[in-house]
Scaffold this active site. Structure first.
Site, PDB file in Angstrom:
ATOM      1  N   PHE A   7       2.782   8.353   2.089  1.00 16.04           N
ATOM      2  CA  PHE A   7       3.883   7.469   2.432  1.00 16.04           C
ATOM      3  C   PHE A   7       4.738   7.109   1.218  1.00 16.04           C
ATOM      4  O   PHE A   7       4.210   6.783   0.152  1.00 16.04           O
ATOM      5  CB  PHE A   7       3.353   6.146   3.015  1.00 16.04           C
ATOM      6  CG  PHE A   7       2.660   6.280   4.330  1.00 16.04           C
ATOM      7  CD1 PHE A   7       3.327   6.031   5.521  1.00 16.04           C
ATOM      8  CD2 PHE A   7       1.313   6.623   4.389  1.00 16.04           C
ATOM      9  CE1 PHE A   7       2.680   6.120   6.745  1.00 16.04           C
ATOM     10  CE2 PHE A   7       0.650   6.724   5.601  1.00 16.04           C
ATOM     11  CZ  PHE A   7       1.338   6.471   6.779  1.00 16.04           C
ATOM     12  N   ASP A   8       6.042   7.163   1.384  1.00 13.52           N
ATOM     13  CA  ASP A   8       6.933   6.462   0.471  1.00 13.52           C
ATOM     14  C   ASP A   8       6.704   4.964   0.693  1.00 13.52           C
ATOM     15  O   ASP A   8       6.149   4.569   1.729  1.00 13.52           O
ATOM     16  CB  ASP A   8       8.378   6.849   0.787  1.00 13.52           C
ATOM     17  CG  ASP A   8       9.386   6.064  -0.025  1.00 13.52           C
ATOM     18  OD1 ASP A   8       9.241   5.992  -1.249  1.00 13.52           O
ATOM     19  OD2 ASP A   8      10.312   5.505   0.586  1.00 13.52           O
ATOM     20  N   MET A   9       7.129   4.119  -0.232  1.00 12.97           N
ATOM     21  CA  MET A   9       6.902   2.676  -0.062  1.00 12.97           C
ATOM     22  C   MET A   9       8.157   1.924   0.388  1.00 12.97           C
ATOM     23  O   MET A   9       8.201   1.379   1.503  1.00 12.97           O
ATOM     24  CB  MET A   9       6.365   2.054  -1.351  1.00 12.97           C
ATOM     25  CG  MET A   9       6.012   0.560  -1.181  1.00 12.97           C
ATOM     26  SD  MET A   9       5.215  -0.187  -2.635  1.00 12.97           S
ATOM     27  CE  MET A   9       6.607  -0.334  -3.759  1.00 12.97           C
TER      28      MET A   9
END
Length: 214
Positions: A7-9
């Site tokens: 996941f990107d944040m």
């Protein structure tokens, strides 16, 4: 078969991307520059060494002090975030819980530095969901280069084609696709343009890949 989800944040797990769009112009204005919202949107997830030169071209000033502008942006943004409620993106906890229950690896691959990433994930109760945290400063080239996702996959011990990336920004999508990951876009501030749509169609997970999640 997908064995991990990366996941990107900002803009994917946390509803924080909108604050970057708010405070980059303020920081630049503090140093005498003016930019449009559309220009700032292109900065999302842009890592080093690209960001400094990109910003210099954006404002047409090769002498722009990128570190000074960025430091000031971080300062005023962090001060503001202490006064507002930052939300977790809808569905983030549910999908992380599901993946954890299914013993599917979870990782973060973000343009943010490790200190901020760790602090935010702990603050919002998400830190314990992840097996690995990978930040752009850990690699030579940030997004849109593939380094961040390649390194995240290596840290998990899997090939990129065994990993699904979840991203909201064009630079993040380009990074994950270039690394060879399956990619899912969760639109945040913008919808995908034709270039990003074509890229997603080329590296989107297949139904067979997703059967394990059903």
């Amino acid at each position: 078969m997908i064995k991990a989800v990366i996941f990107d944040m900002d803009g994917t797990l946390l509803d924080t991307e909108k604050y970057y769009i708010m405070f980059w112009p303020k920081a630049l204005e503090h140093f005498g520059y003016k930019v449009t919202r559309e220009q700032v949107l292109t900065l999302r997830s842009l890592g080093r060494p690209y960001a400094p030169e990109y910003l210099k071209k954006m404002v047409n000033d090769p002498n722009l002090d990128y570190e000074a502008v960025r430091s000031y942006r971080r300062k005023i943004m962090e001060e503001y975030l202490k006064t507002v409620k930052v939300d977790i993106k809808p569905g983030a906890v549910e999908i992380l819980t599901y993946l954890k229950d299914k013993n599917i690896h979870r990782a973060v691959a973000t343009a943010s530095d490790l200190e901020r990433t760790t602090r935010y994930l702990k603050q919002f109760g998400l830190y314990e969901y992840f097996d690995k945290i990978v930040c752009a400063p850990m690699v030579e080239h940030g997004k849109p280069a593939p380094d961040v996702y390649e390194y995240a996959c290596s840290q998990i011990g899997l090939a990129p084609e065994e990993c699904m990336a979840v991203e909201d920004s064009p630079n993040g999508i380009k990074s994950a696709c270039a690394a060879g990951c399956k990619v899912v876009m969760v639109p945040d501030l913008t919808q995908p343009d034709e270039e990003i749509k074509d890229m997603l169609y080329a590296c989107v997970p297949t139904l067979t890949d997703l059967k394990q999640f059903i």
